[in-house]
Motif scaffolding. Structure first.
Motif, short mmCIF file in Angstrom:
data_model
loop_
_atom_site.label_atom_id
_atom_site.label_comp_id
_atom_site.label_asym_id
_atom_site.label_seq_id
_atom_site.Cartn_x
_atom_site.Cartn_y
_atom_site.Cartn_z
N SER A 178 0.82 -1.21 0.00
CA SER A 178 0.00 0.00 0.00
C SER A 178 0.85 1.26 0.00
CB SER A 178 -0.92 -0.01 1.23
OG SER A 178 -1.70 1.17 1.30
N THR A 179 1.99 1.21 0.69
CA THR A 179 2.88 2.37 0.80
C THR A 179 3.75 2.55 -0.43
OG1 THR A 179 2.99 2.14 3.22
CG2 THR A 179 4.75 3.41 2.17
N LEU A 180 4.17 1.45 -1.06
CA LEU A 180 5.24 1.52 -2.05
C LEU A 180 4.81 1.39 -3.51
CD1 LEU A 180 7.95 -0.62 -0.22
CD2 LEU A 180 7.80 1.88 -0.33
N CYS A 181 3.71 0.72 -3.77
CA CYS A 181 3.32 0.51 -5.17
C CYS A 181 3.24 1.84 -5.92
CB CYS A 181 1.97 -0.21 -5.25
SG CYS A 181 2.07 -1.98 -4.94
N TRP A 186 13.16 5.88 -1.32
CA TRP A 186 12.88 5.37 0.02
C TRP A 186 11.78 6.18 0.69
CZ3 TRP A 186 14.99 0.97 2.00
CH2 TRP A 186 16.06 0.42 1.27
N LYS A 187 10.87 5.47 1.36
CA LYS A 187 9.75 6.07 2.08
C LYS A 187 9.82 5.69 3.56
CE LYS A 187 8.32 7.22 -2.00
NZ LYS A 187 8.55 8.61 -2.50
N SER A 188 9.36 6.58 4.41
CA SER A 188 9.27 6.25 5.84
C SER A 188 8.26 5.13 6.04
CB SER A 188 8.84 7.48 6.65
OG SER A 188 9.80 8.50 6.57
N PHE A 189 8.60 4.19 6.93
CA PHE A 189 7.70 3.07 7.18
C PHE A 189 7.89 2.64 8.63
CE2 PHE A 189 6.13 -1.24 7.23
CZ PHE A 189 5.04 -1.21 6.37
N ALA A 190 6.87 2.85 9.44
CA ALA A 190 6.97 2.57 10.88
C ALA A 190 6.48 1.16 11.17
CB ALA A 190 6.17 3.59 11.67
N GLU A 191 7.41 0.25 11.36
CA GLU A 191 7.07 -1.10 11.82
C GLU A 191 7.72 -1.36 13.17
OE1 GLU A 191 5.46 -4.69 12.34
OE2 GLU A 191 4.89 -3.18 10.86
N CYS A 192 8.98 -1.06 13.28
CA CYS A 192 9.68 -1.04 14.56
C CYS A 192 10.90 -0.15 14.37
CB CYS A 192 10.08 -2.44 15.03
SG CYS A 192 11.38 -3.23 14.07
#
Length: 255
Positions: A178-181, A186-192
């Protein structure tokens, strides 16, 4: 004539000495690695130890080594117990080949590579083929490739997990899609921790790409997960998630 025979005899002895010297086995140093559960005091202690070890760490083998075919290692029935009991198990178990396939789910370099702290922008390219090897052993879109950073492992040798992801992994993958398609870079992505993610056509040089995203410095505290997807159109694409100072392995992998 006697002089000529003497010279030839001397050259033969010299050649024999050189051949013997060339055949002496080189001594390889090894060490090993695996993740720690959150809040594990022993793991935190291990992280501190690793930081101190950097000051007196043995030289690592040159990346420009001749490639020896990979080896599939016979391992103890309870491999996890061996890994937990001996932090240098993988380092000593895989010594000499380009890499070993351990336990049917890990790629381990056959020379001394302490962990993610051994990788930076200057040498990342020499490690990229290990990630490609992990993909070769688990290359369908249900797989995830994983490395863990300093402080989230029990072994002191770089290894790359190749596993099928579980329900938690499927959820992370959907969020990544959903974030990258349709995006670039590089995009920020909060997983840990502090996360960055990017999508690539085909399969990139993963360590090189992540090192570039973090400015070319040491990747000590960076964990990497790699996912292949067909959800974005245009065939198979690769999503790379790099997170700092944490591990998501146990929450995303089926093993």
């Amino acid at each position: 004539m006697a002089f000529r025979r003497s010279v030839l005899h001397g050259l033969a002895l010299l050649g024999s000495t050189a051949l013997c010297s060339a055949q002496e086995p080189s001594l390889a140093l090894l060490a090993a690695d695996d993740e720690c559960a959150a809040g594990d005091g022993l793991c935190a202690l291990n992280a501190l130890q690793l930081r101190g070890d950097r000051l007196q760490q043995e030289p690592e083998a040159s990346a420009n080594v001749s490639v020896v075919p990979p080896v599939h290692l016979d391992v103890p029935e309870d491999l996890n117990a061996s890994l937990g009991a001996n932090p240098n198990y993988l380092r000593h178990a895989c010594n000499g080949p380009d890499y070993c396939v351990v336990g049917g789910y890990m790629i381990v370099p056959g020379h001394a590579v302490r962990g993610m702290e051994s990788i930076n922008g200057g040498n990342a390219g020499s490690f990229d083929h290990y990630m490609s090897a992990a993909r070769d052993h688990c290359g369908d879109t249900g797989c995830v490739l994983i490395t863990n950073p300093v402080g989230f492992r029990t072994q002191n040798q770089l290894h790359i997990h190749f596993r099928h992801y579980n329900g938690g992994g499927a959820a992370v993958k959907r969020r990544l899609e959903s974030t990258l398609c349709g995006t670039h870079g590089w995009k920020s992505f909060a997983e840990c921790g502090i996360g960055k993610a990017a999508i690539f056509s085909g399969f990139p040089g993963v360590f090189s790409a992540v090192a570039g995203a973090f400015g070319g410095g040491s990747l000590s505290y960076v964990g990497i997960t790699v996912w292949e997807t067909t959800a974005c159109g245009g065939g198979v694409q690769t999503m790379v998630l790099a997170s700092t100072s944490c591990s998501i392995e146990h929450s995303i992998s089926a093993r």
